[in-house]
Design an enzyme around this catalytic site. Sequence first.
Site, PDB file in Angstrom:
ATOM      1  N   LYS A 137       0.844  -1.203   0.000  1.00  0.00           N
ATOM      2  CA  LYS A 137       0.000   0.000   0.000  1.00  0.00           C
ATOM      3  C   LYS A 137       0.877   1.249   0.000  1.00  0.00           C
ATOM      4  O   LYS A 137       1.764   1.403   0.835  1.00  0.00           O
ATOM      5  CB  LYS A 137      -0.895  -0.003   1.234  1.00  0.00           C
ATOM      6  CG  LYS A 137      -1.713   1.276   1.402  1.00  0.00           C
ATOM      7  CD  LYS A 137      -2.396   1.319   2.735  1.00  0.00           C
ATOM      8  CE  LYS A 137      -3.058   2.661   2.989  1.00  0.00           C
ATOM      9  NZ  LYS A 137      -2.103   3.791   3.004  1.00  0.00           N
ATOM     10  N   LEU A 178      -4.717   0.079   7.359  1.00  0.00           N
ATOM     11  CA  LEU A 178      -3.573   0.968   7.488  1.00  0.00           C
ATOM     12  C   LEU A 178      -4.065   2.393   7.336  1.00  0.00           C
ATOM     13  O   LEU A 178      -4.925   2.679   6.497  1.00  0.00           O
ATOM     14  CB  LEU A 178      -2.506   0.661   6.425  1.00  0.00           C
ATOM     15  CG  LEU A 178      -1.747  -0.664   6.571  1.00  0.00           C
ATOM     16  CD1 LEU A 178      -0.776  -0.845   5.423  1.00  0.00           C
ATOM     17  CD2 LEU A 178      -1.021  -0.738   7.905  1.00  0.00           C
ATOM     18  N   ASP A 179      -3.501   3.294   8.150  1.00  0.00           N
ATOM     19  CA  ASP A 179      -3.917   4.687   8.094  1.00  0.00           C
ATOM     20  C   ASP A 179      -3.616   5.297   6.723  1.00  0.00           C
ATOM     21  O   ASP A 179      -2.900   4.718   5.905  1.00  0.00           O
ATOM     22  CB  ASP A 179      -3.213   5.495   9.184  1.00  0.00           C
ATOM     23  CG  ASP A 179      -3.571   4.998  10.578  1.00  0.00           C
ATOM     24  OD1 ASP A 179      -4.651   4.375  10.703  1.00  0.00           O
ATOM     25  OD2 ASP A 179      -2.782   5.211  11.503  1.00  0.00           O
ATOM     26  N   LEU A 180      -4.141   6.485   6.506  1.00  0.00           N
ATOM     27  CA  LEU A 180      -3.966   7.165   5.225  1.00  0.00           C
ATOM     28  C   LEU A 180      -2.490   7.368   4.902  1.00  0.00           C
ATOM     29  O   LEU A 180      -2.051   7.136   3.774  1.00  0.00           O
ATOM     30  CB  LEU A 180      -4.708   8.509   5.252  1.00  0.00           C
ATOM     31  CG  LEU A 180      -4.547   9.403   4.019  1.00  0.00           C
ATOM     32  CD1 LEU A 180      -5.181   8.757   2.802  1.00  0.00           C
ATOM     33  CD2 LEU A 180      -5.143  10.778   4.282  1.00  0.00           C
ATOM     34  N   THR A 197       0.064   5.769   6.345  1.00  0.00           N
ATOM     35  CA  THR A 197       0.874   4.590   6.640  1.00  0.00           C
ATOM     36  C   THR A 197       1.005   3.750   5.380  1.00  0.00           C
ATOM     37  O   THR A 197       0.025   3.544   4.663  1.00  0.00           O
ATOM     38  CB  THR A 197       0.244   3.758   7.768  1.00  0.00           C
ATOM     39  OG1 THR A 197       0.082   4.591   8.923  1.00  0.00           O
ATOM     40  CG2 THR A 197       1.129   2.575   8.128  1.00  0.00           C
TER      41      THR A 197
END
Length: 382
Positions: free
Chosen positions: A76, A110-112, A114
Amino acid sequence: MQQTGSREPQRIAKLLARAGVASRRDIERMIAEGRIAVNGSVIDTPATLLTSLHGVTVDGEAVQAAALARLFLFHKPAGVLTAARDPGGRATIYDRLPPDLPRLMPVGRLDLNTEGLLLMTTDGELKRQLELPSTGVERAYRARAYGAVTQEQLESLIEGVEIEGVRYGPIDANLERRTGANVWIEMILTEGKNREVRRVLEFLGLRVSRLIRTRYGPFVLADLPEGAIGEVRQHDLVAFRQSLGRGRAKEVAREQPIAVQGGAPARLPRSRPEQPPRERAPRPATPTPRPARPSAGTQKASARPERPPRPATAATLQKSGGAAPSASRARGPVRKPEVREELDTRPVAGEPTARAPRPKKGVGWAKAKPKARPTKPRRPRS
């Protein structure tokens, strides 16, 4: 692994999630909208128990039985949401995936901002097993943070920490290196609560500028390019699920890491039509002898034309004793060695001194002697 066709009753949301229809939350929403029916009757509760998906329809279409679970590793990028859609119009992970993939569900989030490893599967039951803290599946992160911290402070996280009323479990943290005012920290945890890594490091007085997830259980990011996706081999996935059932998830994750190559998802090789064997011409019983190849000397001699004999001249007749040169001497007369005559160069009274002959160039060449000046006869004394 629980099979869909077993006789043990299960919730319809769980069966549909395993079949890859949607997530459990989305299925509950579809049930509330009246889009799911069993044997022609619309159901209104997700607590409906079934032993199989026989007779279940979604939007009037029959649901196929669940296939084998598939697991993909996705790198990602930062700035992409882990969601199916965003009301604000921001990019999601599904905007970066190839269009020919099956329906995939992300394992965890997963955070934006990360980046790193994100597992995606077609099986809702496998997704649930990987997300539960009770299974003990480890997640490894690498964080770059601004500020000062000691190894003793990081080692204190192994006992857990409570921040603003939220209790976080044990975290294995190690200081990797310092780069100026920044530090790189490796953290291994098993819970994966919302923004857990960032909140714990902020609690220690650090400001995280970059966060990468490098491992999830035995599955590692390795050299998978950013934005690429690869599929885990089926026998590796089966072996991992067996280790989950025996409670050996941590040992297997550290002993046998699993990585994939980036690019398109794995596909079976195309079957080529069988072609008849080629017919070869039979070889002769007695091989045809090849003509002898002339040697290099013979080729040169035959290729060089013979020179005609040179015509006899007065000079050649004089040197050869009056006989004309033969054909064997076609390339020219043989030069005889020259005989040099030694001349008396001593001066004689009353006569000028003669100049000595100069030898020919190339045969006994020597430096010429200096010229002798003529001497006058002396007058007798009276």
